[in-house]
Design an enzyme around this catalytic site. Structure first.
Site, PDB file in Angstrom:
ATOM      1  N   HIS A   1       0.862  -1.185   0.000  1.00 23.05           N
ATOM      2  CA  HIS A   1       0.000   0.000   0.000  1.00 23.05           C
ATOM      3  C   HIS A   1       0.903   1.241   0.000  1.00 23.05           C
ATOM      4  O   HIS A   1       2.149   1.112  -0.047  1.00 23.05           O
ATOM      5  CB  HIS A   1      -0.951  -0.017   1.205  1.00 23.05           C
TER       6      HIS A   1
ATOM      7  N   GLU B   1       7.596   3.171  10.884  1.00 22.81           N
ATOM      8  CA  GLU B   1       7.478   3.426  12.323  1.00 22.81           C
ATOM      9  C   GLU B   1       6.143   2.952  12.888  1.00 22.81           C
ATOM     10  O   GLU B   1       5.956   2.974  14.100  1.00 22.81           O
ATOM     11  CB  GLU B   1       7.674   4.922  12.611  1.00 22.81           C
TER      12      GLU B   1
ATOM     13  N   HIS C   1       4.025   1.263   2.199  1.00 16.01           N
ATOM     14  CA  HIS C   1       5.205   0.549   1.686  1.00 16.01           C
ATOM     15  C   HIS C   1       5.901   1.377   0.601  1.00 16.01           C
ATOM     16  O   HIS C   1       7.126   1.454   0.553  1.00 16.01           O
ATOM     17  CB  HIS C   1       4.797  -0.779   1.041  1.00 16.01           C
TER      18      HIS C   1
END
Ligand code: PAF
Length: 284
Positions: free
Chosen positions: A34, A150, A37
């Site tokens: 998505h 993160e 990424h």
């Protein structure tokens, strides 16, 4: 974009790039790509001349066989997205190449302590699976840097710790969480949400943001345990089933107290059949 399945063929390419003095970045993924990424890939491209993306749904990190079986596998779609960017190489290792002796008999890389708290307490063995496969991928590709999101804050910290403790010559780069317009952190697991659950899902980020505001308003001088209990209650009221909601020190994920200034608030909650995780940093 080229694709390699075999480790020797991948290594031959790496040797060639190295001989030309090119910097190499790795973005390890489990596919079902998505925009989150793709932002990792863009970060890799900004830092290196060559970018390798790996897609491997790693059985060792699934503590639940059913979860592994039903994890979304969308290779053709993923390939198209990577071709559009484009990346230099897609690495698609076979399970037998990474675990030739089978999962149970394979060497494992574990980070004690950090692997057993928060998500690790609810998913036994999960982080050993993550650090083992990431260590393998780093050894196979030998990149100058590797990029992670993160959103998986605990995972990122574990990978940094592993790379440091094992003296791996790689820079671990963390990139901010990408969110949908309503704040929900992008995740492959969001596909499991029904339309009704999808409407409720932003509650997780809302509670984390609320906790951040409360901590900042009180300059850190509030009872974190009360704040955590209150947030858990509010999540339950909104139909989520929280596993944890916890204010931690960002450096080592130890329980935070009023003297700590660099914090992260992390949460995991089930909504229907989707397990959602998210976090916010609080630097006071
Ligand atoms: O974050 C993920 O997608 C996975 O845990 C990772 C880092 C690719 C290891 O399988």
């Amino acid at each position: 974009m080229d694709t390699e399945h075999a480790i020797p063929a991948l290594r031959a390419r790496i040797v060639d790039w190295r001989a030309r003095g090119q910097r190499i970045a790795l973005v390890p993924t489990m596919g079902n790509l998505h925009a989150g990424h793709l932002s990792l890939v863009e970060a890799a491209q900004a830092r290196a001349e060559r970018v390798v993306v790996s897609i491997f749904v790693n059985p060792m990190q699934f503590n639940d066989k059913q979860d592994f079986a039903s994890y979304p596998r969308t290779l053709e779609d993923d390939r198209r997205k990577l071709e559009d960017i484009p990346v230099d190489l897609l690495f698609l290792p076979e399970q037998a190449a990474l675990y030739p002796r089978g999962l149970e008999s394979s060497t494992r890389v574990t980070v004690p302590g950090l692997s057993d708290i928060l998500c690790g307490a609810f998913r036994p063995g999960h982080f050993a699976g993550v650090t083992t496969v990431v260590c393998m991928l780093l050894n196979i590709v030998q990149p100058d840097l590797a990029v992670f999101g993160e959103k998986d804050f605990q995972q990122l910290l574990l990978i940094r710790r592993m790379a440091h403790d094992l003296h791996l010559p790689v820079e671990i780069v963390g990139m901010p969480t990408r969110r949908e317009e309503d704040g929900l952190a992008m995740s492959s697991r969001n596909h499991y949400l029904t339309p009704e659950e999808r409407r409720r899902a932003p509650a997780l980020f809302q509670m984390l943001s609320r906790a951040r505001e409360t901590i900042l308003q009180h300059s850190g001088a509030c009872d974190f345990r009360d704040l955590e209990a209150d947030a858990m209650e509010r999540l339950r009221d909104r139909g989520l089933r929280p596993e944890y909601f916890s204010v931690r020190r960002a450096a080592d994920l130890a329980l935070a107290g009023p003297e700590d200034k660099d914090l992260v608030v992390l949460a995991a909650a089930w909504l229907g059949s989707a397990r959602l995780i998210d976090n916010v940093r609080v630097q006071g």
